[in-house]
Design a protein around this motif. Sequence first.
Motif, PDB file in Angstrom:
ATOM      1  N   ILE A 105       3.071  -8.779   0.326  1.00 21.38           N
ATOM      2  CA  ILE A 105       3.915  -8.128  -0.690  1.00 21.38           C
ATOM      3  C   ILE A 105       3.002  -7.787  -1.865  1.00 21.38           C
ATOM      4  N   ARG A 106       2.888  -6.512  -2.174  1.00 25.70           N
ATOM      5  CA  ARG A 106       2.005  -6.061  -3.237  1.00 25.70           C
ATOM      6  C   ARG A 106       2.841  -5.492  -4.382  1.00 25.70           C
ATOM      7  N   LEU A 107       2.674  -6.037  -5.575  1.00 26.56           N
ATOM      8  CA  LEU A 107       3.410  -5.575  -6.745  1.00 26.56           C
ATOM      9  C   LEU A 107       2.492  -4.762  -7.637  1.00 26.56           C
ATOM     10  N   HIS A 108       2.946  -3.578  -8.021  1.00 27.93           N
ATOM     11  CA  HIS A 108       2.175  -2.744  -8.932  1.00 27.93           C
ATOM     12  C   HIS A 108       3.137  -2.097  -9.917  1.00 27.93           C
ATOM     13  N   PHE A 109       2.597  -1.646 -11.064  1.00 28.52           N
ATOM     14  CA  PHE A 109       3.460  -1.145 -12.123  1.00 28.52           C
ATOM     15  C   PHE A 109       2.903   0.148 -12.694  1.00 28.52           C
ATOM     16  N   TRP A 110       3.715   1.181 -12.547  1.00 26.39           N
ATOM     17  CA  TRP A 110       3.458   2.451 -13.211  1.00 26.39           C
ATOM     18  C   TRP A 110       2.108   3.057 -12.832  1.00 26.39           C
ATOM     19  N   LEU A 111       1.912   3.330 -11.555  1.00 25.66           N
ATOM     20  CA  LEU A 111       0.740   4.087 -11.145  1.00 25.66           C
ATOM     21  C   LEU A 111       0.762   5.467 -11.781  1.00 25.66           C
ATOM     22  N   GLU A 112      -0.398   6.004 -12.069  1.00 24.99           N
ATOM     23  CA  GLU A 112      -0.470   7.375 -12.559  1.00 24.99           C
ATOM     24  C   GLU A 112       0.089   8.327 -11.509  1.00 24.99           C
ATOM     25  N   LYS A 113       0.562   9.471 -11.964  1.00 30.14           N
ATOM     26  CA  LYS A 113       1.241  10.423 -11.094  1.00 30.14           C
ATOM     27  C   LYS A 113       0.390  10.798  -9.881  1.00 30.14           C
ATOM     28  N   SER A 114      -0.882  11.097 -10.101  1.00 33.25           N
ATOM     29  CA  SER A 114      -1.753  11.498  -8.994  1.00 33.25           C
ATOM     30  C   SER A 114      -2.028  10.326  -8.056  1.00 33.25           C
ATOM     31  N   GLU A 115      -2.126   9.108  -8.615  1.00 31.60           N
ATOM     32  CA  GLU A 115      -2.347   7.929  -7.773  1.00 31.60           C
ATOM     33  C   GLU A 115      -1.133   7.650  -6.896  1.00 31.60           C
ATOM     34  N   LEU A 116       0.063   7.790  -7.489  1.00 31.54           N
ATOM     35  CA  LEU A 116       1.278   7.565  -6.713  1.00 31.54           C
ATOM     36  C   LEU A 116       1.403   8.604  -5.599  1.00 31.54           C
ATOM     37  N   ARG A 117       1.068   9.845  -5.903  1.00 32.75           N
ATOM     38  CA  ARG A 117       1.099  10.879  -4.854  1.00 32.75           C
ATOM     39  C   ARG A 117       0.155  10.503  -3.716  1.00 32.75           C
ATOM     40  N   ALA A 118      -1.048  10.049  -4.045  1.00 31.14           N
ATOM     41  CA  ALA A 118      -2.013   9.658  -3.010  1.00 31.14           C
ATOM     42  C   ALA A 118      -1.487   8.487  -2.188  1.00 31.14           C
ATOM     43  N   LEU A 119      -0.825   7.528  -2.860  1.00 24.09           N
ATOM     44  CA  LEU A 119      -0.267   6.378  -2.152  1.00 24.09           C
ATOM     45  C   LEU A 119       0.845   6.814  -1.208  1.00 24.09           C
ATOM     46  N   ILE A 120       1.757   7.665  -1.698  1.00 23.51           N
ATOM     47  CA  ILE A 120       2.851   8.148  -0.849  1.00 23.51           C
ATOM     48  C   ILE A 120       2.297   8.842   0.382  1.00 23.51           C
ATOM     49  N   SER A 121       1.257   9.632   0.200  1.00 27.03           N
ATOM     50  CA  SER A 121       0.686  10.394   1.316  1.00 27.03           C
ATOM     51  C   SER A 121       0.060   9.501   2.372  1.00 27.03           C
ATOM     52  N   GLN A 122      -0.248   8.239   2.019  1.00 25.17           N
ATOM     53  CA  GLN A 122      -0.957   7.347   2.920  1.00 25.17           C
ATOM     54  C   GLN A 122      -0.086   6.295   3.591  1.00 25.17           C
ATOM     55  N   VAL A 123       1.122   6.058   3.057  1.00 27.00           N
ATOM     56  CA  VAL A 123       1.954   5.005   3.652  1.00 27.00           C
ATOM     57  C   VAL A 123       2.668   5.521   4.888  1.00 27.00           C
ATOM     58  N   ASP A 124       3.204   4.578   5.675  1.00 29.68           N
ATOM     59  CA  ASP A 124       3.904   4.928   6.913  1.00 29.68           C
ATOM     60  C   ASP A 124       5.372   5.242   6.683  1.00 29.68           C
ATOM     61  N   GLY A 125       5.879   4.881   5.505  1.00 31.45           N
ATOM     62  CA  GLY A 125       7.264   5.187   5.196  1.00 31.45           C
ATOM     63  C   GLY A 125       7.618   4.722   3.804  1.00 31.45           C
ATOM     64  N   VAL A 126       8.662   5.322   3.256  1.00 28.60           N
ATOM     65  CA  VAL A 126       9.199   4.943   1.945  1.00 28.60           C
ATOM     66  C   VAL A 126      10.642   4.502   2.147  1.00 28.60           C
TER      67      VAL A 126
END
Length: 388
Positions: free
Chosen positions: A278-299
């Motif tokens: 379980i990984r907790l993170h807070f308020w990624l920058e917009k471009s970082e969040l986009r990169a994360l979304i593009s890499q995960v297997d699902g939301v």
Amino acid sequence: TLCLWDMKPVVLYVLDYYLPHRWGVETVFEQIISRTIASGKKVIILTSHFDPNLPTYENHDDLKIYRVGKWRISFMLQALFKWAQILKNQQIDLIHTSTYWWAIPASLLAKLFGKKVLITVHEIFAQLWHQYKGWWKWWIYRMFEWLIFQLPFDAFHCVSLYTFNSLRLVYAIPDEKNHCIHNGVDLSFRDPNLVKTEEKNQISELFHLQWFWNLLYFGHTGISKGIDQLIIALPELLQTYPDLQFIFNFIPAKRGVKIRLQLQNLIDTLPSDQGERIRLHFWLEKSELRALISQVDGVIAPSLSEGFWSVHSEVCQMQIPLITTRIASIPEVVSGKVVFIAPKSPESIIQGVKKLKNQTFDPVSPKVFDRTVQYHLITSLYQKLGLK
């Protein structure tokens, strides 16, 4: 002395938050305001002074920003006085506000000074307040919402058909005043093909994505987002799928501290091999969040109610599988690889993850929500209200 401000039409936006604050109503209005200025109009923004380090006044050519009051109630009260000053000393051609708190000074002062006022309605809760608030608080919130829609607005901009029909049925807003204009998505920014390899590698290294099957929850921690049920489902999910890593990226919200403590307590009670996933993170920058979304297997976004939430539309635009509920505006917003689950059900979340793991999706027609189209419709509404 009346300042005509170069004789250009002037739109006054009354909003609880605006830039540099992000992730709330300001994400909807940011692109509307920038396009309004680009179309040759002047803009005044009256918003909250949420950060004491920000100036109380800014002047950027065709944009003026006034900040008053730190919290919503103080903003609502102080806005009455500041706005009265603005309306006395500026030529205002149209006022645009949104639900909830800031709608009250917008409507009252617009009528006092004889101005047209438009309200953007993001969501209607009505009887849902009973689910989200305590035994007496829900009645106060319900009456507050009722009061807002008794105020004299000239037009209502609803961000979804669900919200449009809620206003029709719950508050009897006539169709001639009621307008449905969906929120737009930044189609270029949300293009998964434009995420750079370097960005992907950095975010993959930060979250160790290459070692796991990754699911993501991001956004608010409000009770209507269904996160409470997701937390209940987590232990069984982590035990069932030894390769599952669950990532949370939260934005500041009233329940944020409570949810963070719940998750931390859960991590402490789980076996170490599960809690570490379980990984907790807070308020990624917009471009970082986009990169994360593009890499995960699902939301996963197990909402209990939505007017039009960007999480769903942005994830679908990025062609990432989404687990969500079939309620409120969600069916009219989502498309692509979607798994629908029952609301307020940890068991349904568990089954939804199983379906996603097996690549079993529910068919949904393609949808596109373009910001240019949205602003064209907003402009038409402005013109109906007399803005030239």
